[in-house]
Design an enzyme around this catalytic site. Sequence first.
Site, PDB file in Angstrom:
ATOM      1  N   ASN A 100      36.562  33.849  44.323  1.00 61.05           N
ATOM      2  CA  ASN A 100      37.970  33.952  43.983  1.00 61.05           C
ATOM      3  C   ASN A 100      38.049  33.836  42.472  1.00 61.05           C
ATOM      4  O   ASN A 100      37.585  32.836  41.906  1.00 61.05           O
ATOM      5  CB  ASN A 100      38.738  32.796  44.647  1.00 61.05           C
ATOM      6  CG  ASN A 100      40.115  32.605  44.056  1.00 61.05           C
ATOM      7  OD1 ASN A 100      40.728  33.547  43.574  1.00 61.05           O
ATOM      8  ND2 ASN A 100      40.590  31.367  44.077  1.00 61.05           N
ATOM      9  N   GLY A 101      38.602  34.849  41.820  1.00 59.58           N
ATOM     10  CA  GLY A 101      38.744  34.752  40.369  1.00 59.58           C
ATOM     11  C   GLY A 101      38.298  35.997  39.649  1.00 59.58           C
ATOM     12  O   GLY A 101      38.178  37.066  40.243  1.00 59.58           O
ATOM     13  N   CYS A 155      42.351  36.072  45.753  1.00 56.30           N
ATOM     14  CA  CYS A 155      41.470  35.765  46.873  1.00 56.30           C
ATOM     15  C   CYS A 155      41.579  34.337  47.353  1.00 56.30           C
ATOM     16  O   CYS A 155      42.084  33.440  46.679  1.00 56.30           O
ATOM     17  CB  CYS A 155      40.014  35.970  46.479  1.00 56.30           C
ATOM     18  SG  CYS A 155      39.672  37.471  45.601  1.00 56.30           S
ATOM     19  N   TYR A 173      53.429  28.553  42.199  1.00 53.42           N
ATOM     20  CA  TYR A 173      53.662  29.654  43.129  1.00 53.42           C
ATOM     21  C   TYR A 173      52.563  29.905  44.152  1.00 53.42           C
ATOM     22  O   TYR A 173      52.841  30.161  45.319  1.00 53.42           O
ATOM     23  CB  TYR A 173      53.911  30.941  42.347  1.00 53.42           C
ATOM     24  CG  TYR A 173      53.979  32.172  43.204  1.00 53.42           C
ATOM     25  CD1 TYR A 173      55.127  32.454  43.957  1.00 53.42           C
ATOM     26  CD2 TYR A 173      52.904  33.048  43.295  1.00 53.42           C
ATOM     27  CE1 TYR A 173      55.190  33.583  44.760  1.00 53.42           C
ATOM     28  CE2 TYR A 173      52.965  34.182  44.104  1.00 53.42           C
ATOM     29  CZ  TYR A 173      54.112  34.442  44.832  1.00 53.42           C
ATOM     30  OH  TYR A 173      54.175  35.541  45.624  1.00 53.42           O
ATOM     31  N   GLY A 176      45.626  36.425  50.042  1.00 54.22           N
ATOM     32  CA  GLY A 176      45.139  37.805  50.045  1.00 54.22           C
ATOM     33  C   GLY A 176      45.331  38.425  51.411  1.00 54.22           C
ATOM     34  O   GLY A 176      44.768  37.949  52.381  1.00 54.22           O
TER      35      GLY A 176
END
Lengths: 478, 478, 478, 478
Positions: B117-118, B17, B257, B43
């Site tokens: 997010n997570g 996310c 990345y 996302g």
Amino acid sequence: MNKTQLDPLDDHFHDECGVFGVFDHSEAANLTYLGLYAQQHRGQESAGIVSTDGHQFHSHRGMGLVADVFSKSALKRRKGKRCIGHVRYSTSGDSGLRNCQPFTYEYAHGGIAMCHNGNIVNAPELRHELEQMGSIFQSTSDTEVLIHLVARSQGKTMRERLAEAVMRLRGGFSLLVLVEKRLVGVRDRHGLRPLVLGKLGDSWVLSSETCAFDLIGATYVRDVEPGEMVVIEKDSIESIKLFEHPEPRFCVFEYVYFARPDSNLEGKNVYQARYRIGMELAREAPADADLVIPVPDSGTPPAMGFADAAGLPFQMGLIRNHYIGRTFIEPKQSIRNFGVKLKLNPNRELIEGKRVVLVDDSIVRGTTSRKLVEMVRKAGAKEVHMRISSPPTKHSCYYGIDTPDEDQLMANKMGIDEMCKALGADSLAFVSFEGLYRAIGNPRSAHCDACFSGDYPVPIEAPRSPQLSLLHFTNKRN
Amino acid sequence: MNKTQLDPLDDHFHDECGVFGVFDHSEAANLTYLGLYAQQHRGQESAGIVSTDGHQFHSHRGMGLVADVFSKSALKRRKGKRCIGHVRYSTSGDSGLRNCQPFTYEYAHGGIAMCHNGNIVNAPELRHELEQMGSIFQSTSDTEVLIHLVARSQGKTMRERLAEAVMRLRGGFSLLVLVEKRLVGVRDRHGLRPLVLGKLGDSWVLSSETCAFDLIGATYVRDVEPGEMVVIEKDSIESIKLFEHPEPRFCVFEYVYFARPDSNLEGKNVYQARYRIGMELAREAPADADLVIPVPDSGTPPAMGFADAAGLPFQMGLIRNHYIGRTFIEPKQSIRNFGVKLKLNPNRELIEGKRVVLVDDSIVRGTTSRKLVEMVRKAGAKEVHMRISSPPTKHSCYYGIDTPDEDQLMANKMGIDEMCKALGADSLAFVSFEGLYRAIGNPRSAHCDACFSGDYPVPIEAPRSPQLSLLHFTNKRN
Amino acid sequence: MNKTQLDPLDDHFHDECGVFGVFDHSEAANLTYLGLYAQQHRGQESAGIVSTDGHQFHSHRGMGLVADVFSKSALKRRKGKRCIGHVRYSTSGDSGLRNCQPFTYEYAHGGIAMCHNGNIVNAPELRHELEQMGSIFQSTSDTEVLIHLVARSQGKTMRERLAEAVMRLRGGFSLLVLVEKRLVGVRDRHGLRPLVLGKLGDSWVLSSETCAFDLIGATYVRDVEPGEMVVIEKDSIESIKLFEHPEPRFCVFEYVYFARPDSNLEGKNVYQARYRIGMELAREAPADADLVIPVPDSGTPPAMGFADAAGLPFQMGLIRNHYIGRTFIEPKQSIRNFGVKLKLNPNRELIEGKRVVLVDDSIVRGTTSRKLVEMVRKAGAKEVHMRISSPPTKHSCYYGIDTPDEDQLMANKMGIDEMCKALGADSLAFVSFEGLYRAIGNPRSAHCDACFSGDYPVPIEAPRSPQLSLLHFTNKRN
Amino acid sequence: MNKTQLDPLDDHFHDECGVFGVFDHSEAANLTYLGLYAQQHRGQESAGIVSTDGHQFHSHRGMGLVADVFSKSALKRRKGKRCIGHVRYSTSGDSGLRNCQPFTYEYAHGGIAMCHNGNIVNAPELRHELEQMGSIFQSTSDTEVLIHLVARSQGKTMRERLAEAVMRLRGGFSLLVLVEKRLVGVRDRHGLRPLVLGKLGDSWVLSSETCAFDLIGATYVRDVEPGEMVVIEKDSIESIKLFEHPEPRFCVFEYVYFARPDSNLEGKNVYQARYRIGMELAREAPADADLVIPVPDSGTPPAMGFADAAGLPFQMGLIRNHYIGRTFIEPKQSIRNFGVKLKLNPNRELIEGKRVVLVDDSIVRGTTSRKLVEMVRKAGAKEVHMRISSPPTKHSCYYGIDTPDEDQLMANKMGIDEMCKALGADSLAFVSFEGLYRAIGNPRSAHCDACFSGDYPVPIEAPRSPQLSLLHFTNKRN
């Protein structure tokens, strides 16, 4: 809040089309789909495929990207072992769809399907002449003119009729024709637009670019020659030279911008040509700088060439957002350089305090270039030296590239110093014609560079409208 | 003819996310839209925005890219000067939509909207505990657990309730909460996931990455700290430290990345970190080669670093097709390395006869890497030396990255020599932990590198399922 | 040019929902689809189906007509032999979808799916109470209240928990519940909303109306009784009476307007009841006229009854356009009675010079009725005598019918003479309560006619809002 | 599970088209939209509108219902005060769209737009002749033949060219033509298809049926006469009689089934004609029965006439489902009479134990009639007496009605007794030609009743294919 056309770099040129054809392959429609997919950069607005089993044409065309226009089931219905397909940069709406290629027609000798990449400059005259003889037109496409000429030809065989028709056309075009038992590829007398011949197992394939062959695993055989008509039938392929003196003038801008870098044109690699243009540019117009950054993606190889020749560091100082959508909502209180920012973001950490060489492929209206220079400067560049991997774009193209009118072209109205000032750059330089052709490895006489030089290989008559209105029909008289 | 999932490089990791929030700006919804757009790489499956004018929540969520989910009119209806938004990598269909964030709820103290997010590793236990007390769950999202904790808290103020709830959570998460008069940002105790604070005029903004600030012209202020809760109100911003000992362990894979190269993490530029990783790699594992080529795009900066440190030429030997669609039709007679070819095409003219160093960011399942090596070799490379800009990926992530199970990870099952052989490469090397952290410029102790080392900062209890099933509800008992 | 809501007769009542359930049938999802299709008149805005194979719920819900929401593949994925489904009249958008039924939840005892037709009048109080205990709400649907009650119940078995929860509810509702091994149907204490039990081979089916049984070929067994809970398991069906004194008060408006004419309610045929109401009306309020015409379709049977009892000719003097779309573009210079004309056109040849009796089922706001009278008069009628097959609609419904507020109801503000004048009719008459119940064949005490009489069987507490806002959440306090 | 074509009564006839035109009205496009909307029953598969401001044509066409094809913005873009529009029953897909009318063309004398309702029986011959002269065809529509004839005409004025072209056509057609300054309406020599002229303020309107005038508030002026060409210009309307002997033979089936009951044809009301046909039928073929029920909707007026003439009760014994979608999912274990049941449900309470007269407008293949009889019997009817408000349908139509081939028509293969047996009815009767024309009030000689009698006013030459393949082009020869 305004809606912005989504390609913020849209003052670049747009190539009109890409074509692909397969003869006698059990997966003809699938391969054509892939061949178009690999050439999506040549036209993102519409796509179409026509297949035949020798009895019927199966046609599917639509607005949008190849992967959106064709569903699995739509491809399945494209039966038959012979196929031609087309991608196009075009307008939208009802008349947009009406101009989607390939076209299918019926005439005295049966069905015929056609598509082409390029522009027929004498189409208006031919159209007028045909209308006087009672022809009617449903689209504004040049292809419709051609098929009328074929239908009215007294030629005895299809190749006679097609040859007779093609020889009346002037302009730049590569053409694919599908009839019951044959696939035909034709390139105009000057070979202005590309067309290559390949082989996949026992099947012949025709394509605008070789990158389509790479995806499907086909082998490149050769370029179709300027003025050549290739007639593919079961168990035979025939080459017909339509003109005694073909006068090759291949479009140099395919090397500079249009073609995919992994394609080969006339057997020459596009990426390497671009890299070498950058090297020439470095020699011709060096800059006292700390860093070379490209405007991705077409500016990347020349920027690398420039950096290597100049012995300067090269970095990707502008990061491209890969998720560009079709439309975009802009905030009311306009963000500085908004349009460009949607696509590219400068990496301040790389740029700050540096004297930067910014390499792009061309300057058209200048709007984007001006924003890019400002953006790079805002990101902390001490100096911005703009280097362009083509000569100044001073003229419109009439052979299949959608360019603005001449009075919209920055280089048509200004000298280089004036441009530099208008762009807000510290220096500005374009590659010379000599450098350009040295990098490509061809004599200048073998190419059309009318958009740079105004030297049009095919005369254009008034009215010099680069393109017929595609949107609506006009009631001319009554 | 099979349907292929369209990202042929999909054995890479997927970050779950990205989040974005604005407090008190007249164009809050538009800015949130842009903030999500700039973070689309975090996302691509769903997007949502919730706004409030203090009286009502206006919510719009949907499957797809930001630019597709939100129309001009949809944004217009998101009234109010406070907004939070979310992009997500997620499953499709009815339950997919049900898990789209931000969530909005009503409880005893009014309305509340949340997104994060997570991953909360003790969510299953908390969920079980809450169910025993009579809570019901409509989604499978961790966020629903958190909101139940808030609703059941006896805290007197919103910040007490939220703090109490957050302190019960274990895992890696960055969280945005919107209530009537406040925007709250929280980062987990270890700061595993990123969250940055910025300013646009008088308005505060919160974002997963700084690249979102660049697009809207906001200024980066600082990273929200591990274990910090930032409460933004009219005329005030308050920092609450939830933990006495925050133990920062920021995810190192964001550097390698996930993050966009033009973002800064903890004030450090991602692009430059990647470039330096490539330099380290060149020193640690040089190759006797003629050319360095990257697997674009995340392999590009380390490949450039490698080339520069090794004194080898660098070229874009793999050309990326930018028109990847959602699904793709594959021909029956499978084309060699089809999946990879849809996205990348090797440029034979550059590669042929060369000893090539191929630089990628990681090897997950190995399928894509094997195809890449084969493809480059088929394009004429004499030797292929694979260099990876991260240590071997041996373990799954439980803190918000969607990784395959450990037994799917190539490096979990094989040694480097065995991998090299399986990939068909001439040599294979990964950057060392030392090299990695030297390039980033942080001590290793400041980071989580569990996916490489297995050293999990937050213990994971059985069952070690990296992700709850999002598709369907299960009838457990009755 | 304005956009007009497309049902120009939209000042009629709207029933909220229809439900359908199947237990243990190999084609459960297909049958539920058909059962909803046959009950499409009970709700055209959204549709949903949840199925289970005992392990997972498979849910599919969407905005639109049943035939549009469910594709063949969507149905195929609804695996499992037990199903419940729902159609709904609802608002659109994100929160519209959030309120689409059936709902699926997970709680301490596993998964549970629910849908209902009707309205729970004490839902706001229960919701407030639940929120105080820490419950959170994601939708504005009454169903969410019920499931919270179930989840918080200390009952040992599912039927204890469900009974305990249902007994706390006041209002009018018919409820379907699907858990792992059971399908449960519940009707409120007064049986305000319909629910019938049927059999298809060895499988049990539950439905709002019997017309759904006709389509799938199921046999009507009996009505579920007021206050009854029917628990269907493998090899058994159990009837639980939740209340000692159920007090049946079935909604009389189902007879007058809602139900399909080919359905039977409490074993009585709706069409025939309507026809007999027309006969009663003719006796109570005869008209010196030449012709009886109905407002189709619900006015057709009473108009026929009126004509037959009065010995007057009956003709379809208003022709219905069957191709009503979702939206409609209205010309700028407004056409007289435009909204009504889109749906109904008077046949001048039948009407001209005639004294006409116009029969409709009810008058709500009066807007449409006024337009109808004017339209019929414009078509040449000498006199227009309006006859209504229900008593004057003076009050709002709080038990599942979407009616305007009382101050919007014409009969709430005016006497009959005043209404007649306002409508422009020559005479106006409504059927009496006596005539209505004689026609139906039930004592008045067995029915709820609160919308006509104000006699509410279940007390309504302030605020008397007939329906919670479905669009947005409100931040109440903080 | 099979997909069923959604109109389960689809073995009825389908009229091909409806047309509508407006001359000089500021809301021309909106009015055309409404005029098509009112005539949606004449074609539900595609819709199109072309407008002009005298300089350009603005065209919008699409597959689907009028209300779906045209958005508000699409209508807004149809600028200009002159418009023609078209609805069509057609095939789907790419070639379906290619055949959508109106067509727009350009020829020597400017732009021209055309649409028509009907069929030109000598189109194949004309097409062959035109192809021999070099014409090409993109569609399979007769309109394309006509426009070629216009383009090749040597006539000096548009009306000369159009007249010359129309006089070469044989068949049944009503035609609208839009050129720069004129709107033209033409009816074939026999007036087989309807076309009426009306006035709205100062503007002229042309329509297939008068019900379109009712909706927009236009006044009916007169029918365009057989063989008449009406040329509307600014400040003038001119009537040109193309034939000395027009031989009127108006299609009688428009009275029986096609036209909307509230339309007037040749000044006669369709509803009343149908009612009187029912009366005739009752006199010619009385039945010893208890109840008359119609197959709605076209069977309703004749059933009422039958009941009134026979002194029998009339009831709506079959209830129509108004929410028919486009496709429908059928359960695997086929439900009895499934197709018919989706649209009609018998009301057992009305039918049970009764001797029923079932009135329908025609029997085509017989499949639906057989299912209806069985369904009514299953609902408890003691006897079923089928009465048909037209003579037996023995022949195909070649003048614009899509009928099955003759060998598909039940009455072509069987006598009435045999049909009765095959349908499972207790008796079967059709109205006589005498009764039919007495009811309409016209001499038989004034009508075409070829579908009943085989007496074709325009000779049909072999091959007697009622319609050209619309789906694909055929490669005939080469």
